[in-house]
Write a protein that holds these residues in place. Sequence first.
Motif, PDB file in Angstrom:
ATOM      1  N   LEU A 112      49.707  28.857 -11.975  1.00 34.41           N
ATOM      2  CA  LEU A 112      49.654  29.763 -13.117  1.00 34.41           C
ATOM      3  C   LEU A 112      48.342  29.621 -13.884  1.00 34.41           C
ATOM      4  CD1 LEU A 112      53.306  29.467 -14.507  1.00 34.41           C
ATOM      5  CD2 LEU A 112      52.243  31.514 -13.536  1.00 34.41           C
ATOM      6  N   PHE A 113      47.887  28.389 -14.026  1.00 38.55           N
ATOM      7  CA  PHE A 113      46.625  28.185 -14.745  1.00 38.55           C
ATOM      8  C   PHE A 113      45.465  28.793 -13.971  1.00 38.55           C
ATOM      9  CE2 PHE A 113      42.768  25.847 -15.750  1.00 38.55           C
ATOM     10  CZ  PHE A 113      42.730  25.979 -17.124  1.00 38.55           C
ATOM     11  N   ARG A 114      45.428  28.586 -12.657  1.00 35.70           N
ATOM     12  CA  ARG A 114      44.346  29.171 -11.865  1.00 35.70           C
ATOM     13  C   ARG A 114      44.397  30.695 -11.915  1.00 35.70           C
ATOM     14  NH1 ARG A 114      45.073  24.869  -8.241  1.00 35.70           N
ATOM     15  NH2 ARG A 114      46.435  26.115  -6.919  1.00 35.70           N
ATOM     16  N   GLY A 115      45.613  31.237 -11.907  1.00 31.27           N
ATOM     17  CA  GLY A 115      45.733  32.689 -12.015  1.00 31.27           C
ATOM     18  C   GLY A 115      45.232  33.195 -13.351  1.00 31.27           C
ATOM     19  N   ALA A 116      45.590  32.499 -14.435  1.00 27.62           N
ATOM     20  CA  ALA A 116      45.113  32.885 -15.761  1.00 27.62           C
ATOM     21  C   ALA A 116      43.598  32.767 -15.841  1.00 27.62           C
ATOM     22  CB  ALA A 116      45.768  32.009 -16.826  1.00 27.62           C
ATOM     23  N   THR A 117      43.049  31.723 -15.231  1.00 24.18           N
ATOM     24  CA  THR A 117      41.595  31.538 -15.229  1.00 24.18           C
ATOM     25  C   THR A 117      40.908  32.667 -14.474  1.00 24.18           C
ATOM     26  OG1 THR A 117      41.859  29.134 -15.334  1.00 24.18           O
ATOM     27  CG2 THR A 117      39.727  29.976 -14.602  1.00 24.18           C
ATOM     28  N   SER A 118      41.385  32.935 -13.278  1.00 15.12           N
ATOM     29  CA  SER A 118      40.770  33.969 -12.448  1.00 15.12           C
ATOM     30  C   SER A 118      40.873  35.343 -13.086  1.00 15.12           C
ATOM     31  CB  SER A 118      41.442  33.981 -11.060  1.00 15.12           C
ATOM     32  OG  SER A 118      40.913  35.007 -10.246  1.00 15.12           O
ATOM     33  N   GLY A 119      41.972  35.595 -13.794  1.00 18.56           N
ATOM     34  CA  GLY A 119      42.210  36.932 -14.309  1.00 18.56           C
ATOM     35  C   GLY A 119      41.697  37.213 -15.700  1.00 18.56           C
ATOM     36  N   THR A 120      41.253  36.159 -16.433  1.00 22.98           N
ATOM     37  CA  THR A 120      40.920  36.397 -17.840  1.00 22.98           C
ATOM     38  C   THR A 120      39.553  35.903 -18.289  1.00 22.98           C
ATOM     39  OG1 THR A 120      41.970  34.323 -18.589  1.00 22.98           O
ATOM     40  CG2 THR A 120      43.365  36.289 -18.460  1.00 22.98           C
ATOM     41  N   THR A 123      39.975  31.127 -22.441  1.00 20.58           N
ATOM     42  CA  THR A 123      40.736  32.248 -22.996  1.00 20.58           C
ATOM     43  C   THR A 123      42.066  31.778 -23.569  1.00 20.58           C
ATOM     44  OG1 THR A 123      41.875  32.731 -20.905  1.00 20.58           O
ATOM     45  CG2 THR A 123      39.707  33.751 -21.250  1.00 20.58           C
ATOM     46  N   ALA A 124      42.683  32.648 -24.371  1.00 24.52           N
ATOM     47  CA  ALA A 124      43.986  32.328 -24.960  1.00 24.52           C
ATOM     48  C   ALA A 124      45.033  32.106 -23.883  1.00 24.52           C
ATOM     49  CB  ALA A 124      44.418  33.466 -25.901  1.00 24.52           C
ATOM     50  N   ASP A 125      44.980  32.904 -22.807  1.00 28.45           N
ATOM     51  CA  ASP A 125      45.953  32.738 -21.719  1.00 28.45           C
ATOM     52  C   ASP A 125      45.833  31.368 -21.069  1.00 28.45           C
ATOM     53  OD1 ASP A 125      47.144  35.259 -21.949  1.00 28.45           O
ATOM     54  OD2 ASP A 125      45.618  36.197 -20.682  1.00 28.45           O
ATOM     55  N   MET A 126      44.610  30.908 -20.865  1.00 26.35           N
ATOM     56  CA  MET A 126      44.395  29.597 -20.260  1.00 26.35           C
ATOM     57  C   MET A 126      44.923  28.490 -21.161  1.00 26.35           C
ATOM     58  SD  MET A 126      40.532  30.338 -18.870  1.00 26.35           S
ATOM     59  CE  MET A 126      40.206  28.664 -18.310  1.00 26.35           C
ATOM     60  N   TRP A 127      44.576  28.566 -22.453  1.00 23.58           N
ATOM     61  CA  TRP A 127      45.009  27.531 -23.379  1.00 23.58           C
ATOM     62  C   TRP A 127      46.524  27.501 -23.515  1.00 23.58           C
ATOM     63  CZ3 TRP A 127      44.606  23.164 -25.601  1.00 23.58           C
ATOM     64  CH2 TRP A 127      45.378  22.855 -26.730  1.00 23.58           C
ATOM     65  N   GLU A 128      47.134  28.658 -23.686  1.00 22.17           N
ATOM     66  CA  GLU A 128      48.583  28.713 -23.871  1.00 22.17           C
ATOM     67  C   GLU A 128      49.315  28.186 -22.640  1.00 22.17           C
ATOM     68  OE1 GLU A 128      49.270  32.766 -24.848  1.00 22.17           O
ATOM     69  OE2 GLU A 128      48.318  32.602 -26.825  1.00 22.17           O
ATOM     70  N   ALA A 179      30.839  28.639 -17.940  1.00 18.75           N
ATOM     71  CA  ALA A 179      32.123  27.966 -18.166  1.00 18.75           C
ATOM     72  C   ALA A 179      33.014  28.105 -16.938  1.00 18.75           C
ATOM     73  CB  ALA A 179      32.814  28.569 -19.396  1.00 18.75           C
ATOM     74  N   TYR A 180      33.079  29.291 -16.390  1.00 20.50           N
ATOM     75  CA  TYR A 180      33.875  29.535 -15.185  1.00 20.50           C
ATOM     76  C   TYR A 180      33.355  28.705 -14.016  1.00 20.50           C
ATOM     77  CZ  TYR A 180      35.849  32.215 -11.264  1.00 20.50           C
ATOM     78  OH  TYR A 180      36.498  32.592 -10.115  1.00 20.50           O
ATOM     79  N   ARG A 181      32.045  28.596 -13.905  1.00 26.50           N
ATOM     80  CA  ARG A 181      31.458  27.842 -12.787  1.00 26.50           C
ATOM     81  C   ARG A 181      31.779  26.357 -12.884  1.00 26.50           C
ATOM     82  NH1 ARG A 181      27.165  31.457 -14.314  1.00 26.50           N
ATOM     83  NH2 ARG A 181      27.056  33.197 -12.831  1.00 26.50           N
ATOM     84  N   PHE A 182      31.721  25.788 -14.075  1.00 29.57           N
ATOM     85  CA  PHE A 182      32.033  24.361 -14.201  1.00 29.57           C
ATOM     86  C   PHE A 182      33.519  24.087 -13.981  1.00 29.57           C
ATOM     87  CE2 PHE A 182      27.887  24.116 -16.402  1.00 29.57           C
ATOM     88  CZ  PHE A 182      27.348  23.056 -15.687  1.00 29.57           C
ATOM     89  N   ILE A 183      34.365  25.021 -14.350  1.00 26.71           N
ATOM     90  CA  ILE A 183      35.790  24.878 -14.052  1.00 26.71           C
ATOM     91  C   ILE A 183      36.011  24.835 -12.548  1.00 26.71           C
ATOM     92  CG2 ILE A 183      38.010  26.082 -14.154  1.00 26.71           C
ATOM     93  CD1 ILE A 183      37.156  27.094 -16.948  1.00 26.71           C
ATOM     94  N   SER A 239      39.577  20.889 -15.271  1.00 26.83           N
ATOM     95  CA  SER A 239      40.023  21.417 -13.974  1.00 26.83           C
ATOM     96  C   SER A 239      40.236  20.308 -12.955  1.00 26.83           C
ATOM     97  CB  SER A 239      39.018  22.443 -13.442  1.00 26.83           C
ATOM     98  OG  SER A 239      37.738  21.875 -13.260  1.00 26.83           O
ATOM     99  N   ARG A 240      39.430  19.257 -13.014  1.00 26.78           N
ATOM    100  CA  ARG A 240      39.640  18.138 -12.085  1.00 26.78           C
ATOM    101  C   ARG A 240      40.986  17.475 -12.319  1.00 26.78           C
ATOM    102  NH1 ARG A 240      35.072  14.120  -9.816  1.00 26.78           N
ATOM    103  NH2 ARG A 240      36.923  13.645  -8.602  1.00 26.78           N
ATOM    104  N   TYR A 241      41.321  17.226 -13.565  1.00 27.55           N
ATOM    105  CA  TYR A 241      42.599  16.574 -13.854  1.00 27.55           C
ATOM    106  C   TYR A 241      43.780  17.456 -13.480  1.00 27.55           C
ATOM    107  CZ  TYR A 241      40.570  12.582 -16.317  1.00 27.55           C
ATOM    108  OH  TYR A 241      39.895  11.415 -16.633  1.00 27.55           O
ATOM    109  N   LEU A 242      43.660  18.749 -13.702  1.00 24.84           N
ATOM    110  CA  LEU A 242      44.754  19.640 -13.335  1.00 24.84           C
ATOM    111  C   LEU A 242      44.912  19.709 -11.818  1.00 24.84           C
ATOM    112  CD1 LEU A 242      46.882  21.436 -14.630  1.00 24.84           C
ATOM    113  CD2 LEU A 242      45.305  23.365 -14.370  1.00 24.84           C
ATOM    114  N   GLU A 243      43.793  19.784 -11.108  1.00 17.82           N
ATOM    115  CA  GLU A 243      43.848  19.784  -9.641  1.00 17.82           C
ATOM    116  C   GLU A 243      44.393  18.446  -9.137  1.00 17.82           C
ATOM    117  OE1 GLU A 243      43.285  21.178  -5.699  1.00 17.82           O
ATOM    118  OE2 GLU A 243      43.124  22.261  -7.593  1.00 17.82           O
TER     119      GLU A 243
END
Length: 316
Positions: free
Chosen positions: A145-153, A105-110, A159-163, A13-17
């Motif tokens: 899109l990644f943050r949306g997939a993370t929040s929604g799935t 989740t699969a949505d996050m990875w994809e 794991a969510y907290r460390f992200i 998440s740090r690298y993506l941000e």
Amino acid sequence: MLSRTAADLYWMSRYLERAENLARMLEVSYSLSLMPQAGRSDGLDELAMSLLSSGTLDNYLERHKQLDAERMLHFFALDEENPASIYNCLRAARGNAHAVRGRITADMWENLNATWLEMRSIAAGGLARHGISHFCDWVKQRSHLFRGATSGTIMRNDAYRFIRLGTFVERADNTLRLLDARYEMFGEESEEVSDLSARGYYQWSALLRALSSFEAYTELYPNALNARSVSELLLLRSDVPRSLHACIEELSHILADLPGSYGRTAQRLAAEFEARLRYTGIDEILEDGLHSRLTEFIDTVRELAQAIHSSYLEVV
């Protein structure tokens, strides 16, 4: 959760941000570089300021010796040899995600895998083919899109907290560095925008747009644009998502929710920092000198990140 798994999620998440923040900074600097410049027409000062605020100016000069707009844009966006380029940030984010494929989740990875594959295609074609503004918009959209997939799935577990920890540590640091770079460009020579040049107005408004805070500013501060109000908004307003206070408040809450007692140092630092921001006024900060306070805040965010690393992410 294993420390190695937590570290991969955190750095993913740090690298993506970081990639998104670089795109925001690059888009604003490039737009400002196209404005008429006093005494020069190339606008290199704006791009050089981006290098300085990102801490990569020495790395660039060591390799390229002199400032050049095209090389600087490539250095930020697609340079495989620049560890801080958007290209390498997305590559690192995808690598971390692959290491913890079973914890996301699969949505996050994809989403993240597709982002990396498209990034490789863009790099093969070059910025000239895609356009810098279009490229920066694409990076921001993929991050959203990644943050949306993370929040929604994903489940609301560790794991969510460390992200989210990784996101807000990186975001806090970026807000401070961008504000410091823009403030240093003008110093304390003027407060009101009416006393600034047109270029000065666009500098401050561009900073707000880079942090998605321009609309919030116009709603909260009906008066003319000025350094005091911009600083207050980006440092102390907890209701502005990319402000320092909002980021530290989130970090404090996330750390408090993590189980165990081994994270007390990080929890205490975050809570103390959040309380300090909550009960500090902008006049106190400006009285001490904004640059010195921003440097102090940057050091505190770095100390907090180190405490998070030693408490949760070191392999024991």
